[in-house]
Write a protein that holds these residues in place. Structure first.
Motif, mmCIF file in Angstrom:
data_model
loop_
_atom_site.group_PDB
_atom_site.id
_atom_site.type_symbol
_atom_site.label_atom_id
_atom_site.label_comp_id
_atom_site.label_asym_id
_atom_site.label_seq_id
_atom_site.Cartn_x
_atom_site.Cartn_y
_atom_site.Cartn_z
ATOM 1 N N SER A 290 1.292 -1.400 0.287
ATOM 2 C CA SER A 290 -0.121 0.058 0.353
ATOM 3 C C SER A 290 0.598 1.069 0.107
ATOM 4 C CB SER A 290 -1.089 -0.110 1.101
ATOM 5 O OG SER A 290 -0.042 -0.279 2.161
ATOM 6 N N GLY A 291 0.505 2.245 0.115
ATOM 7 C CA GLY A 291 1.088 3.948 0.315
ATOM 8 C C GLY A 291 2.128 3.918 -1.082
ATOM 9 N N PHE A 292 1.506 3.219 -2.033
ATOM 10 C CA PHE A 292 1.994 3.456 -3.277
ATOM 11 C C PHE A 292 1.929 4.681 -4.146
ATOM 12 C CE2 PHE A 292 3.020 3.170 -8.256
ATOM 13 C CZ PHE A 292 4.118 2.403 -8.314
ATOM 14 N N ALA A 293 3.212 5.477 -4.287
ATOM 15 C CA ALA A 293 3.940 6.715 -4.442
ATOM 16 C C ALA A 293 5.386 7.375 -5.011
ATOM 17 C CB ALA A 293 3.734 7.560 -3.493
ATOM 18 N N PHE A 294 5.365 7.891 -6.454
ATOM 19 C CA PHE A 294 6.403 7.868 -7.682
ATOM 20 C C PHE A 294 7.234 9.336 -6.082
ATOM 21 C CE2 PHE A 294 4.691 5.186 -10.469
ATOM 22 C CZ PHE A 294 5.910 4.516 -10.932
ATOM 23 N N SER A 295 7.915 9.823 -6.402
ATOM 24 C CA SER A 295 8.902 11.062 -6.265
ATOM 25 C C SER A 295 8.578 11.647 -7.175
ATOM 26 C CB SER A 295 10.798 10.453 -5.823
ATOM 27 O OG SER A 295 11.300 9.835 -6.635
ATOM 28 N N PRO A 296 8.639 12.650 -6.650
ATOM 29 C CA PRO A 296 8.599 14.221 -7.698
ATOM 30 C C PRO A 296 9.162 14.106 -8.636
ATOM 31 C CG PRO A 296 9.109 14.875 -4.833
ATOM 32 C CD PRO A 296 9.104 13.314 -5.523
ATOM 33 N N ASP A 297 10.540 13.252 -8.855
ATOM 34 C CA ASP A 297 11.142 13.543 -10.382
ATOM 35 C C ASP A 297 11.010 12.205 -11.006
ATOM 36 O OD1 ASP A 297 12.856 11.187 -8.511
ATOM 37 O OD2 ASP A 297 14.754 12.353 -8.285
ATOM 38 N N LYS A 298 9.843 10.628 -9.792
ATOM 39 C CA LYS A 298 9.475 9.804 -10.599
ATOM 40 C C LYS A 298 10.736 8.667 -10.821
ATOM 41 C CE LYS A 298 5.541 11.350 -12.536
ATOM 42 N NZ LYS A 298 5.592 12.538 -12.143
ATOM 43 N N GLY A 309 4.267 -3.446 8.921
ATOM 44 C CA GLY A 309 4.331 -1.752 8.944
ATOM 45 C C GLY A 309 5.885 -1.490 8.521
ATOM 46 N N LEU A 310 5.937 -1.603 7.057
ATOM 47 C CA LEU A 310 7.500 -1.518 6.719
ATOM 48 C C LEU A 310 7.453 -0.688 5.493
ATOM 49 C CD1 LEU A 310 9.381 -5.110 7.141
ATOM 50 C CD2 LEU A 310 9.699 -3.056 8.755
ATOM 51 N N CYS A 311 8.228 0.741 5.221
ATOM 52 C CA CYS A 311 8.616 0.997 3.698
ATOM 53 C C CYS A 311 9.505 1.107 3.675
ATOM 54 C CB CYS A 311 7.754 2.779 4.449
ATOM 55 S SG CYS A 311 7.665 3.614 3.378
ATOM 56 N N TYR A 312 9.247 0.993 1.816
ATOM 57 C CA TYR A 312 10.021 1.105 1.119
ATOM 58 C C TYR A 312 10.109 1.934 -0.054
ATOM 59 C CZ TYR A 312 9.891 -4.052 2.759
ATOM 60 O OH TYR A 312 10.241 -4.982 3.456
ATOM 61 N N ARG A 313 11.872 2.270 -0.291
ATOM 62 C CA ARG A 313 11.925 3.095 -1.684
ATOM 63 C C ARG A 313 12.738 1.623 -2.571
ATOM 64 N NH1 ARG A 313 17.943 6.688 -2.414
ATOM 65 N NH2 ARG A 313 17.308 7.042 -4.933
ATOM 66 N N VAL A 314 11.973 2.391 -4.152
ATOM 67 C CA VAL A 314 12.795 1.094 -5.066
ATOM 68 C C VAL A 314 13.036 2.497 -6.006
ATOM 69 C CG1 VAL A 314 11.784 -0.448 -6.484
ATOM 70 C CG2 VAL A 314 11.136 -0.549 -4.129
ATOM 71 N N TRP A 315 14.237 2.244 -6.951
ATOM 72 C CA TRP A 315 15.279 2.494 -7.595
ATOM 73 C C TRP A 315 15.275 1.807 -8.946
ATOM 74 C CZ3 TRP A 315 16.994 2.689 -2.906
ATOM 75 C CH2 TRP A 315 18.297 2.009 -3.050
ATOM 76 N N ARG A 316 16.100 3.043 -10.577
ATOM 77 C CA ARG A 316 16.787 1.920 -10.959
ATOM 78 C C ARG A 316 18.086 2.279 -10.997
ATOM 79 N NH1 ARG A 316 12.997 2.752 -16.702
ATOM 80 N NH2 ARG A 316 14.437 1.827 -17.494
ATOM 81 N N LYS A 317 18.514 1.031 -11.224
ATOM 82 C CA LYS A 317 19.566 1.119 -11.597
ATOM 83 C C LYS A 317 21.057 1.788 -12.795
ATOM 84 C CE LYS A 317 21.029 -3.561 -9.270
ATOM 85 N NZ LYS A 317 21.757 -4.525 -8.957
ATOM 86 N N ASP A 318 19.659 1.986 -13.799
ATOM 87 C CA ASP A 318 19.974 2.778 -14.821
ATOM 88 C C ASP A 318 20.060 4.361 -14.301
ATOM 89 O OD1 ASP A 318 17.614 3.044 -15.842
ATOM 90 O OD2 ASP A 318 17.288 1.088 -17.158
ATOM 91 N N GLY A 319 19.668 4.593 -13.546
ATOM 92 C CA GLY A 319 19.465 5.734 -13.442
ATOM 93 C C GLY A 319 18.057 6.347 -14.173
ATOM 94 N N TYR A 320 17.417 5.884 -15.040
ATOM 95 C CA TYR A 320 16.607 6.374 -15.961
ATOM 96 C C TYR A 320 15.231 6.744 -14.832
ATOM 97 C CZ TYR A 320 18.782 5.492 -19.932
ATOM 98 O OH TYR A 320 18.923 5.479 -21.119
ATOM 99 N N THR A 321 13.853 7.111 -15.325
ATOM 100 C CA THR A 321 12.736 7.548 -14.600
ATOM 101 C C THR A 321 11.839 6.362 -15.110
ATOM 102 O OG1 THR A 321 11.740 8.923 -16.007
ATOM 103 C CG2 THR A 321 13.020 10.003 -14.149
ATOM 104 N N PHE A 322 11.180 6.260 -13.683
ATOM 105 C CA PHE A 322 9.788 5.356 -13.875
ATOM 106 C C PHE A 322 8.822 6.720 -14.134
ATOM 107 C CE2 PHE A 322 12.025 3.778 -10.312
ATOM 108 C CZ PHE A 322 11.974 1.953 -10.736
ATOM 109 N N ASP A 323 8.396 6.998 -15.640
ATOM 110 C CA ASP A 323 7.211 8.034 -15.971
ATOM 111 C C ASP A 323 6.493 7.297 -16.916
ATOM 112 O OD1 ASP A 323 7.833 9.871 -18.769
ATOM 113 O OD2 ASP A 323 7.010 10.317 -16.969
ATOM 114 N N VAL A 324 5.088 7.268 -15.220
ATOM 115 C CA VAL A 324 4.286 7.140 -15.897
ATOM 116 C C VAL A 324 2.964 7.787 -15.077
ATOM 117 C CG1 VAL A 324 4.406 5.972 -13.476
ATOM 118 C CG2 VAL A 324 2.647 4.591 -15.246
ATOM 119 N N GLU A 325 2.002 7.758 -15.277
ATOM 120 C CA GLU A 325 0.949 8.503 -14.621
ATOM 121 C C GLU A 325 0.174 6.968 -14.004
ATOM 122 O OE1 GLU A 325 -1.735 11.472 -17.418
ATOM 123 O OE2 GLU A 325 -3.395 11.042 -16.268
ATOM 124 N N TYR A 326 -0.498 7.142 -13.302
ATOM 125 C CA TYR A 326 -1.162 6.672 -12.363
ATOM 126 C C TYR A 326 -3.054 6.952 -11.841
ATOM 127 C CZ TYR A 326 0.538 7.702 -8.171
ATOM 128 O OH TYR A 326 0.982 7.818 -6.718
#
Length: 335
Positions: A290-298, A309-326
């Motif tokens: 739950s609580g799914f959200a993108f950072s401002p720079d995606k 009760g754990l919160c995770y941050r996920v990012w791409r190793k290649d440095g690209y953005t998760f450019d998506v609208e949801y």
């Protein structure tokens, strides 16, 4: 229960975490407002409230005027999610859902005395005790709907047509919501009073991932209509198909809310599913992401495991953005 906030800098470095609202119970989907606050919904039934929370903690959380009043001052209900339509600044609308078998989808309209475009005063619109409460009545046979102020009629209608509404969101004149028990996505055209229903019972994940496809498709149709052109059929002689245009759209990301493999998943325009990540062997079969959200720079997204009760941050190793609208619509397996 409660509402917490994670603050991070432009490089996604976490600066601080703190609680903004405490002593609430089973805070569920909620939603943000156009003026930058968060609306949180208690889902435990009985004396449950819907609160407005300032993420910058400049003002104290406040119980809103949304929902049915109970004897102790809170709102009685199993509140779920919140969204808004401010396309007409002179007539803002606020929608919210109730996760019960006879919980109608609701619309709240503040009085003219509190309606404003001043962001410093927009907070007050959700606390207008004189605001208008309305409820949806669906006519499945005709594919139409209308609004009523008769709560009992609306509860009977929800029991027959759309039980246990979870996520709800508004886009481009359409109101979307999901019935988890019936595994259906409802798409209401607020301009002409019609609606469509789509199944969300898609493979083992059963999330409403068709939403992004449907939204983008009707956006394309609206654009073509405004340009005075008709949508080309799939076998158009000019070789340009509507699906070819849509195929350029990014993936739709979503969560698995209640299941044996909770995680983050994505679906492309062809309806193919991709597992972004999964949690193997959760402590129980009802664990939810739950609580799914993108950072401002995606370049990052965040999610939580509800029971642990754990919160995770996920990012791409290649440095690209998760450019998506949801859309802020989620789906839970019916229990």
């Amino acid at each position: 229960g409660g509402v917490g906030a994670i603050y991070f800098d432009k490089n996604n470095k976490i600066l601080e975490y703190k609680m903004l609202l405490e002593e609430t119970t089973k805070n569920c989907g909620g939603g943000h407002t156009p003026w930058g606050t968060w609306v949180t919904c208690e889902e435990h039934g009985g004396a449950s409230g819907i609160f407005q929370v300032d993420p910058w903690d400049a003002r104290a959380p406040q119980l809103t005027a949304l929902g049915d009043r109970s004897s102790n001052g809170k709102r009685a209900g199993v509140w779920e999610s919140f969204c808004y339509d401010v396309s007409n600044p002179a007539m803002p609308r606020f929608f919210f859902s109730e996760d019960t078998r006879n919980g109608p989808v609701r619309r709240f309209t503040p009085t003219s005395a509190t309606i404003t475009t001043d962001k410093d005063k927009m907070w007050d619109m959700l606390h207008d005790e004189g605001g208008l409460h309305e409820y949806i009545l669906l006519n499945r046979g005709k594919g139409t709907f209308r609004w009523t102020q008769d709560l009992n009629s609306a509860r009977n209608n929800a029991l027959v047509n759309y039980q246990n509404v979870e996520g709800i969101d508004f886009r481009d004149g359409h109101l979307f919501f999901v019935s988890k028990r019936q595994k259906e996505l409802f798409d209401l055209d607020l301009e002409d009073g019609t609606f469509k229903v789509t199944s969300t019972n898609i493979n083992t994940f059963s999330n409403p991932d068709q939403i992004d496809f449907l939204v983008r498709r009707h956006r394309r149709r609206r654009q073509m209509k405004e340009e005075g052109r008709e949508e080309q059929p799939s076998n158009a002689s000019n070789g340009i198909r509507e699906l070819d245009v849509l195929a350029e759209m990014p993936l739709l990301y979503g969560t698995e809310d209640g299941g044996k493999l909770p995680g983050i998943f994505a679906m492309d325009i062809k309806g193919r599913w991709f597992s972004i990540l999964e949690m193997a062997n959760p402590a129980n079969d009802d664990e939810e992401t739950s609580g799914f959200a993108f950072s401002p720079d995606k370049k990052s997204f965040f999610f939580c495991l509800q029971d642990l009760g754990l919160c995770y941050r996920v990012w791409r190793k290649d440095g690209y953005t998760f450019d998506v609208e949801y859309l802020n619509v989620k789906y839970h397996n019916a229990r």
